[in-house]
Design an enzyme around this catalytic site. Sequence first.
Site, short mmCIF file in Angstrom:
data_model
loop_
_atom_site.label_atom_id
_atom_site.label_comp_id
_atom_site.label_asym_id
_atom_site.label_seq_id
_atom_site.Cartn_x
_atom_site.Cartn_y
_atom_site.Cartn_z
N TRP A 183 6.94 -0.32 -7.67
CA TRP A 183 8.16 -0.85 -7.03
C TRP A 183 9.31 -0.85 -8.02
O TRP A 183 10.42 -0.45 -7.69
CB TRP A 183 7.92 -2.28 -6.52
CG TRP A 183 9.02 -2.79 -5.63
CD1 TRP A 183 9.05 -2.78 -4.27
CD2 TRP A 183 10.29 -3.35 -6.04
NE1 TRP A 183 10.23 -3.31 -3.80
CE2 TRP A 183 11.01 -3.66 -4.87
CE3 TRP A 183 10.87 -3.61 -7.28
CZ2 TRP A 183 12.28 -4.23 -4.90
CZ3 TRP A 183 12.14 -4.17 -7.32
CH2 TRP A 183 12.84 -4.49 -6.13
N LYS A 236 6.16 -7.26 9.82
CA LYS A 236 5.48 -6.56 8.73
C LYS A 236 6.42 -5.73 7.87
O LYS A 236 6.25 -5.58 6.67
CB LYS A 236 4.37 -5.67 9.31
CG LYS A 236 3.60 -4.89 8.27
CD LYS A 236 2.50 -4.07 8.92
CE LYS A 236 1.78 -3.20 7.90
NZ LYS A 236 2.61 -2.10 7.42
N ALA A 266 -3.84 0.70 12.83
CA ALA A 266 -5.27 0.70 12.49
C ALA A 266 -6.03 -0.45 13.11
O ALA A 266 -7.25 -0.40 13.22
CB ALA A 266 -5.45 0.68 10.98
N ARG A 314 1.97 8.00 7.72
CA ARG A 314 2.37 7.70 9.09
C ARG A 314 3.87 7.40 9.19
O ARG A 314 4.51 6.99 8.22
CB ARG A 314 1.60 6.50 9.63
CG ARG A 314 0.12 6.74 9.80
CD ARG A 314 -0.60 5.46 10.16
NE ARG A 314 -0.48 4.46 9.10
CZ ARG A 314 -0.76 3.18 9.24
NH1 ARG A 314 -1.17 2.72 10.41
NH2 ARG A 314 -0.65 2.34 8.22
N THR A 330 3.96 1.54 -0.94
CA THR A 330 4.71 1.59 -2.20
C THR A 330 3.87 2.20 -3.31
O THR A 330 4.34 3.05 -4.07
CB THR A 330 5.17 0.17 -2.60
OG1 THR A 330 6.01 -0.35 -1.56
CG2 THR A 330 5.94 0.19 -3.91
N LYS A 390 0.82 -1.22 0.00
CA LYS A 390 0.00 0.00 0.00
C LYS A 390 0.85 1.26 0.00
O LYS A 390 0.62 2.19 -0.79
CB LYS A 390 -0.94 -0.03 1.21
CG LYS A 390 -1.91 1.14 1.26
CD LYS A 390 -3.02 0.88 2.24
CE LYS A 390 -2.63 1.15 3.67
NZ LYS A 390 -2.10 0.15 4.48
N PHE A 410 3.22 -8.02 -9.38
CA PHE A 410 4.35 -8.85 -8.98
C PHE A 410 4.80 -9.65 -10.20
O PHE A 410 3.97 -10.03 -11.03
CB PHE A 410 3.96 -9.80 -7.84
CG PHE A 410 3.94 -9.17 -6.47
CD1 PHE A 410 4.94 -9.44 -5.56
CD2 PHE A 410 2.93 -8.30 -6.12
CE1 PHE A 410 4.93 -8.85 -4.29
CE2 PHE A 410 2.91 -7.70 -4.87
CZ PHE A 410 3.91 -7.99 -3.95
N PHE A 462 -4.21 -0.65 6.93
CA PHE A 462 -4.90 -1.89 6.60
C PHE A 462 -6.03 -1.63 5.60
O PHE A 462 -5.85 -0.90 4.63
CB PHE A 462 -5.38 -2.60 7.86
CG PHE A 462 -4.25 -3.01 8.78
CD1 PHE A 462 -3.16 -3.72 8.28
CD2 PHE A 462 -4.25 -2.66 10.12
CE1 PHE A 462 -2.11 -4.09 9.12
CE2 PHE A 462 -3.21 -3.03 10.96
CZ PHE A 462 -2.14 -3.75 10.45
#
Length: 549
Positions: A406, A102, A270, A91, A70, A68, A378, A298
């Site tokens: 990415w 994570k 969150a 954040r 990225t 998210k 991906f 999230f």
Amino acid sequence: MQSDVAIAQAHQLEAIETIAAKVDIPEEAILPYGRSKAKVDPALVPTERKGKLVLVTGMSPTPAGEGKSTVLIGLADAFSLQGHRTVVAIREPSLGPVMGIKGGAAGGGYSQIVPMEDINLHFTGDFHAITSANNTLAAIIDNHIHQGNELGIDVRRITWQRCQDVNDRSLRNVVTGLGGKAHGVPEQTGFSITAASEIMAILCLATSLEDLKERISKVVVAQTFDGAPVTVAQLNAEGALTALLRDAIQPNLVQTIGGTPAFVHGGPFANIAHGCNSLIATDTALRLGDVVLTEAGFGSDLGAEKFFDIKARAGELNVDAAVIVATIRSLKYNGGAARDVLNQEDLGALEKGVCNLERHVENIRQFGVEPVVALNEFSFDSDAEREWMHQWATSAGVRLVDVAAWERGGEGATDLAQAITEQWDQHSHSLYDPAEGIEASIRSIATKIYRADDVELSKKARKDLEYLKANGWDTLPVCISKTQYSFSDDPQALGAPSGHVLHVRELLPRIGAGFVVALTGDVMTMPGLPKRPAAEKIDVEDGKIVGLF
């Protein structure tokens, strides 16, 4: 393939003064922290909001990762490439996920905020300041009791906990004050992670230093023997805590790899807090940029719901456009595919798991905004899987755009930026009216967002509700602490479960923050480390940090 930290360290940073000049931040408003970071004084920038606000959220998170941050950072650089005066407002990473499992929150690949190793570790010290303020208050409470307890605080009803910014399950339940009379009064208590503390929530919802102090004064830390609430104001501690947070409340300015100005400030989770960066950073960004990219932690059921119902309500924010980040790998996981085979083509699991994304789209629509789905690419995704996703989107009436941020940075998100410009200027709204009461607010979220059939309050939660009503607090917005992995309070219920019961075990007044926390299921405010924490891979070689993602 280069690691995120290697890519970030190879990037040539622009001077922070140059970044500030891109959005006309006055020189006197910049408080440099070295060459690449700075605090910004919001009082010294223009007062009128002029930017369009784009909210980025995601599908339900999985071990496969969604990217998210990225996508958000790449999207910001895409808007900059298109000539928009763009600002990011997201954040700060917590050391909990960084040292745990994570990862950080500074993006990845060529779509990062830099200097990423600084941001992911100590940064400008905001988390340390919040931790210090939180624990100073705990010390003041204990000292007040030790020195005679003039306020009549019932030690069994102290609700204020200490915190630290590292996952440590051993601190969830502790006893302090042992060792005899000289060492204080014994108390059963515990620690929360800093991201879940009320001080963090207050800092992220305060509009000024004065508002910060006022909010801190209202914090309820305990009850008396008669059951009356005890506040920070009664302990005369709000001034000292505000002093510790004086610099922390100012937003941190850094930059993306594409040179877009970025405010990285505040870091509530969150799943156990309200999941949004500071209101003061978002407001400052809206006064400086034409396009502002912000995030909600999230999925739509957690961070986004709280963004609309808590942050946007408090800050009178309108969301002009929304993005939901999804990946084929995560959709297959929600469709029952095992983690070790997610890189293999599986149209059956994809078809079964897309219900999760459908639910998030439906949820965002309930706030008056038509979202764009960003399909984060991906290399393992097959052509057939990508084609199936676009066919699904067409049949479902969903705008879906492939994103390769990415690998390509802003250039990999230009189609997404174009799609957003074609449907912004939307008008968002909240889901419920807090005036109807806490129980009604919880029920609205549970039935409309989680698709629960019912809400069950434990005996403890019922008692908490009576306490809230007795003190006039049950018309505050609600912040539901719930597992991030499912729409239910069962983390194993993947996909899009419905017809379940939301179990509320406790209601916690967070009067300074301006909401009531509802703890559900078995969610905890102090996470634990995994069997193989990420900390084992982090090192320093020749003065450079390595192994950081």
